[in-house]
Design a protein around this motif. Structure first.
Motif, PDB file in Angstrom:
ATOM      1  N   ARG A 117       0.695  -1.181  -0.039  1.00  0.00           N
ATOM      2  CA  ARG A 117      -0.028   0.059  -0.090  1.00  0.00           C
ATOM      3  C   ARG A 117       0.872   1.254  -0.047  1.00  0.00           C
ATOM      4  O   ARG A 117       0.626   2.242  -0.796  1.00  0.00           O
ATOM      5  CB  ARG A 117      -0.935   0.030   1.163  1.00  0.00           C
ATOM      6  N   LEU A 118       1.854   1.322   0.818  1.00  0.00           N
ATOM      7  CA  LEU A 118       2.521   2.408   0.992  1.00  0.00           C
ATOM      8  C   LEU A 118       4.025   2.462   0.554  1.00  0.00           C
ATOM      9  O   LEU A 118       4.841   3.315   0.632  1.00  0.00           O
ATOM     10  CB  LEU A 118       2.580   2.876   2.574  1.00  0.00           C
ATOM     11  N   GLU A 179      -0.850   9.358  -6.745  1.00  0.00           N
ATOM     12  CA  GLU A 179      -1.283   8.243  -7.653  1.00  0.00           C
ATOM     13  C   GLU A 179      -2.828   8.079  -7.018  1.00  0.00           C
ATOM     14  O   GLU A 179      -2.867   7.760  -5.928  1.00  0.00           O
ATOM     15  CB  GLU A 179      -0.626   7.049  -7.424  1.00  0.00           C
ATOM     16  N   HIS A 180      -3.811   8.000  -8.067  1.00  0.00           N
ATOM     17  CA  HIS A 180      -5.100   7.502  -7.506  1.00  0.00           C
ATOM     18  C   HIS A 180      -5.454   6.273  -8.313  1.00  0.00           C
ATOM     19  O   HIS A 180      -4.970   5.879  -9.572  1.00  0.00           O
ATOM     20  CB  HIS A 180      -6.155   8.663  -8.273  1.00  0.00           C
ATOM     21  N   LYS A 181      -6.156   5.452  -7.577  1.00  0.00           N
ATOM     22  CA  LYS A 181      -6.824   4.135  -8.122  1.00  0.00           C
ATOM     23  C   LYS A 181      -8.512   4.036  -7.640  1.00  0.00           C
ATOM     24  O   LYS A 181      -8.722   4.470  -6.343  1.00  0.00           O
ATOM     25  CB  LYS A 181      -6.074   3.013  -7.459  1.00  0.00           C
ATOM     26  N   ILE A 182      -9.218   3.821  -8.580  1.00  0.00           N
ATOM     27  CA  ILE A 182     -10.528   3.987  -8.404  1.00  0.00           C
ATOM     28  C   ILE A 182     -11.446   2.551  -9.093  1.00  0.00           C
ATOM     29  O   ILE A 182     -10.879   2.149 -10.028  1.00  0.00           O
ATOM     30  CB  ILE A 182     -11.263   5.154  -9.424  1.00  0.00           C
ATOM     31  N   GLU A 207      -8.529   4.929  -3.892  1.00  0.00           N
ATOM     32  CA  GLU A 207      -7.271   5.000  -3.100  1.00  0.00           C
ATOM     33  C   GLU A 207      -6.380   5.913  -3.727  1.00  0.00           C
ATOM     34  O   GLU A 207      -6.176   6.260  -4.895  1.00  0.00           O
ATOM     35  CB  GLU A 207      -6.924   3.589  -3.394  1.00  0.00           C
ATOM     36  N   ARG A 208      -5.507   6.585  -2.817  1.00  0.00           N
ATOM     37  CA  ARG A 208      -4.474   7.660  -3.463  1.00  0.00           C
ATOM     38  C   ARG A 208      -3.211   7.274  -2.358  1.00  0.00           C
ATOM     39  O   ARG A 208      -3.468   6.967  -1.162  1.00  0.00           O
ATOM     40  CB  ARG A 208      -5.011   8.999  -2.972  1.00  0.00           C
ATOM     41  N   ARG A 221      -7.488   4.979   1.859  1.00  0.00           N
ATOM     42  CA  ARG A 221      -8.458   4.399   1.006  1.00  0.00           C
ATOM     43  C   ARG A 221      -9.856   4.962   1.474  1.00  0.00           C
ATOM     44  O   ARG A 221     -10.240   4.703   2.513  1.00  0.00           O
ATOM     45  CB  ARG A 221      -8.603   2.844   1.339  1.00  0.00           C
ATOM     46  N   PHE A 222     -10.437   5.718   0.697  1.00  0.00           N
ATOM     47  CA  PHE A 222     -11.838   6.463   0.772  1.00  0.00           C
ATOM     48  C   PHE A 222     -12.967   5.111   0.292  1.00  0.00           C
ATOM     49  O   PHE A 222     -12.822   5.159  -0.850  1.00  0.00           O
ATOM     50  CB  PHE A 222     -12.054   7.602   0.411  1.00  0.00           C
TER      51      PHE A 222
END
Length: 240
Positions: A117-118, A179-182, A207-208, A221-222
């Motif tokens: 994740r990080l 970086e974004h992930k949707i 996710e960013r 993570r939203f």
């Protein structure tokens, strides 16, 4: 026929050159014929050719180099950039009252899954934060966040009871890359309870990850109930 009164001449030259580029007949790096040669080929003025080449350059298909000529460009991706937004402002834009509550705040060592994740080595110090953002009387968003304490050591003293970690970080850490992930997924057990929604409800997950010059800053993570949220990204071509 006077070429200035023939709108199809410009379009024909444009279409033929564009077709050779898009089809791959003229590969990246290929030199476009000089203006004088194209003008002779199409029996038109150099001004007409110049306008065509200018339009192709604005579209990102060719690159014009002074004294060298025009060349086919490498393809360039066009992407939408998602703004790093303030959820409080987002809720208030809906004319709803905003509230926030901290669910969990834990200082620990990074696990194997945290490294994915990080982008951190195992056992790196991290701060894990879980919180709920509310719009009116209803949960609006579940936030699950990891903060690298190696990059942001001052976060160890932030309790996040009065302010959410997002605006806290934005006010203190000048991130340089994001970086974004949707994705759309059914609600899991944690989201079901936190957002007060039925199990398997369709949710939107954003996710960013952000970095600064010192390394990874945060992964968040939203999770939004799918019927309460939409993402809009405004963008323009790189040539504009």
């Amino acid at each position: 026929m006077n070429e200035s009164r023939d709108p199809t001449l410009h379009q024909r030259i444009l279409s033929e050159i564009e077709g050779r580029i898009v089809s791959g007949e003229w590969a990246p790096g290929h030199r476009i014929p000089f203006e004088v040669d194209l003008a002779a080929q199409y029996a038109c003025s150099r001004m007409t050719v110049n306008k065509v080449l200018t339009q192709l350059a604005k579209a990102g298909l060719i690159q014009r180099r002074r004294k060298s000529g025009s060349f086919v460009r490498e393809p360039q991706a066009q992407s939408a950039i998602l703004e790093i937004h303030d959820i409080k402002a987002e809720v208030q834009s809906l004319k709803l009252a905003y509230s926030y509550s901290l669910v969990k705040r834990t200082i620990r060592k990074a696990r194997a899954e945290d490294g994915l994740r990080l982008d951190l080595p195992p056992a790196s110090p991290v701060l894990e934060v879980v919180c709920i953002h509310n719009a009116g009387a209803r949960p609006f968003c579940l936030e699950e966040r990891l903060i690298s304490l190696a990059t942001v050591p001052e976060a160890i003293d932030a309790d996040f009871t009065a302010i959410a970690p997002g605006p806290w970080l934005l006010g203190r850490v000048p991130w340089s890359t994001a970086e974004h992930k949707i994705q759309a997924v059914p609600a899991g057990t944690d989201a079901t309870a936190a957002l007060d929604i039925p199990k398997h409800t369709a949710c939107l997950i954003v996710e960013r990850r952000t970095w600064d010059s010192a390394g990874p800053v945060t992964h968040v993570r939203f999770t939004y109930p799918g019927d309460r949220h939409a993402l809009v990204a405004r963008f323009t071509p790189a040539s504009q």
